[in-house]
Design an enzyme around this catalytic site. Sequence first.
Site, mmCIF file in Angstrom:
data_model
loop_
_atom_site.group_PDB
_atom_site.id
_atom_site.type_symbol
_atom_site.label_atom_id
_atom_site.label_comp_id
_atom_site.label_asym_id
_atom_site.label_seq_id
_atom_site.Cartn_x
_atom_site.Cartn_y
_atom_site.Cartn_z
ATOM 1 N N ASN A 9 0.865 -1.175 0.000
ATOM 2 C CA ASN A 9 0.000 0.000 0.000
ATOM 3 C C ASN A 9 0.904 1.227 0.000
ATOM 4 O O ASN A 9 1.473 1.578 1.029
ATOM 5 C CB ASN A 9 -0.902 -0.029 1.244
ATOM 6 C CG ASN A 9 -1.728 1.235 1.381
ATOM 7 O OD1 ASN A 9 -1.825 2.037 0.460
ATOM 8 N ND2 ASN A 9 -2.330 1.419 2.559
ATOM 9 N N TRP A 10 1.027 1.853 -1.173
ATOM 10 C CA TRP A 10 1.953 2.986 -1.298
ATOM 11 C C TRP A 10 1.363 4.305 -0.799
ATOM 12 O O TRP A 10 2.021 5.331 -0.847
ATOM 13 C CB TRP A 10 2.401 3.129 -2.759
ATOM 14 C CG TRP A 10 3.372 2.089 -3.196
ATOM 15 C CD1 TRP A 10 3.950 1.125 -2.417
ATOM 16 C CD2 TRP A 10 3.903 1.892 -4.514
ATOM 17 N NE1 TRP A 10 4.799 0.362 -3.158
ATOM 18 C CE2 TRP A 10 4.788 0.811 -4.460
ATOM 19 C CE3 TRP A 10 3.700 2.541 -5.736
ATOM 20 C CZ2 TRP A 10 5.483 0.349 -5.579
ATOM 21 C CZ3 TRP A 10 4.379 2.087 -6.845
ATOM 22 C CH2 TRP A 10 5.270 1.009 -6.772
ATOM 23 N N LYS A 11 0.107 4.264 -0.407
ATOM 24 C CA LYS A 11 -0.557 5.478 0.101
ATOM 25 C C LYS A 11 -0.301 6.645 -0.851
ATOM 26 O O LYS A 11 -0.249 6.451 -2.062
ATOM 27 C CB LYS A 11 -0.091 5.762 1.528
ATOM 28 C CG LYS A 11 -0.208 4.518 2.421
ATOM 29 C CD LYS A 11 -0.027 4.786 3.875
ATOM 30 C CE LYS A 11 -0.176 3.474 4.636
ATOM 31 N NZ LYS A 11 -0.197 3.634 6.081
ATOM 32 N N HIS A 97 -9.863 1.501 4.815
ATOM 33 C CA HIS A 97 -8.576 1.706 5.483
ATOM 34 C C HIS A 97 -8.750 2.760 6.586
ATOM 35 O O HIS A 97 -9.497 3.724 6.425
ATOM 36 C CB HIS A 97 -7.519 2.166 4.467
ATOM 37 C CG HIS A 97 -6.142 2.146 5.031
ATOM 38 N ND1 HIS A 97 -5.673 3.145 5.848
ATOM 39 C CD2 HIS A 97 -5.143 1.239 4.926
ATOM 40 C CE1 HIS A 97 -4.427 2.850 6.220
ATOM 41 N NE2 HIS A 97 -4.085 1.689 5.674
ATOM 42 N N GLU A 146 -6.052 -4.293 10.695
ATOM 43 C CA GLU A 146 -4.971 -3.329 10.892
ATOM 44 C C GLU A 146 -5.269 -2.468 12.117
ATOM 45 O O GLU A 146 -5.979 -1.453 12.016
ATOM 46 C CB GLU A 146 -4.851 -2.408 9.679
ATOM 47 C CG GLU A 146 -4.508 -3.110 8.403
ATOM 48 C CD GLU A 146 -3.882 -2.139 7.409
ATOM 49 O OE1 GLU A 146 -2.739 -2.377 7.008
ATOM 50 O OE2 GLU A 146 -4.530 -1.140 7.062
ATOM 51 N N GLY A 152 2.009 2.593 10.810
ATOM 52 C CA GLY A 152 3.033 3.625 10.665
ATOM 53 C C GLY A 152 3.788 3.962 11.943
ATOM 54 O O GLY A 152 4.510 4.958 11.998
ATOM 55 N N SER A 183 2.909 -1.893 10.559
ATOM 56 C CA SER A 183 4.339 -2.008 10.890
ATOM 57 C C SER A 183 4.932 -3.377 10.551
ATOM 58 O O SER A 183 5.781 -3.889 11.286
ATOM 59 C CB SER A 183 4.581 -1.651 12.362
ATOM 60 O OG SER A 183 4.205 -0.313 12.609
ATOM 61 N N GLY A 204 2.594 -1.036 4.441
ATOM 62 C CA GLY A 204 2.678 0.378 4.053
ATOM 63 C C GLY A 204 4.126 0.786 3.870
ATOM 64 O O GLY A 204 4.760 0.470 2.844
HETATM 65 P P1 PGA Z 1 2.461 0.521 7.774
HETATM 66 O O1 PGA Z 1 1.027 0.782 7.110
HETATM 67 O O2 PGA Z 1 2.997 -0.752 7.211
HETATM 68 O O3 PGA Z 1 3.288 1.721 7.366
HETATM 69 O O4 PGA Z 1 2.262 0.457 9.244
HETATM 70 C C1 PGA Z 1 0.143 -0.279 6.890
HETATM 71 C C2 PGA Z 1 -1.125 0.232 6.254
HETATM 72 O O5 PGA Z 1 -1.554 1.343 6.575
HETATM 73 O O6 PGA Z 1 -1.729 -0.435 5.393
#
Ligand code: PGA
Length: 220
Positions: A9-11, A97, A146, A152, A183, A204
Amino acid sequence: MKKLFIIANWKSYKKEKEVQEWLETFIKIGMTSSIAKELIICPSFPFLIQIKTYIQQKNVPIYLGAQDISPFVEGAYTGEVNGEQLTEYVTYVLVGHSERRLYFHEDDAILQQKVIQARSVGIEPIYCVRGEDDAVPKDIAIVAYEPFSAIGTGIPDTPENANTIARKIKEKYNSRYVLYGGSVTSANVHSFIEQPHIDGVLVGSASLDPREFSKIIEYA
Ligand code: PGA
């Protein structure tokens, strides 16, 4: 061997040149993925065509996912990208999400509409929940658990707790696959994947680096 989903997930990260570099590096490293691992990249909308073209040319077994979908069919909805527009590019779409819930105030009713739109054009929703309290719409095959505190932050849930929640989601909603996200790194991915009720990871930050993402695939 269970089927595993490994999702990037590159956001709201990366520009065209960075996307190209990521793809080239990822290919160069050489993908060790077995056929049982379903690799999915969810980039920002502008890069769907670029990535689709690249993976077709190189014949790489990567699927595309959208990070969002309009809750409406085509029409006067400025800024929205609808299912018909997405369907030729993506196989999957993330719905619910926690960042969409938090910053864009998406509630269960909107999320339900998004699921309906995705399904109407044959896109598979990957429905994200923050825990047991978030309801999952009927007949969702893929759920991603999640926990908010893990996204994050560098502080993942424990694999044991994630497994318990995954089991409960499967029992309650009859979902076929439950993924863990929050994470995830190459150092901890296996501890989640080895849990009996966890069928993949939604990654992410660690997916932004093609080397780290390749390691995640390898160690999963
Ligand atoms: P993260 O994000 O791996 O940076 O914690 C995961 C997500 O939001 O899908």
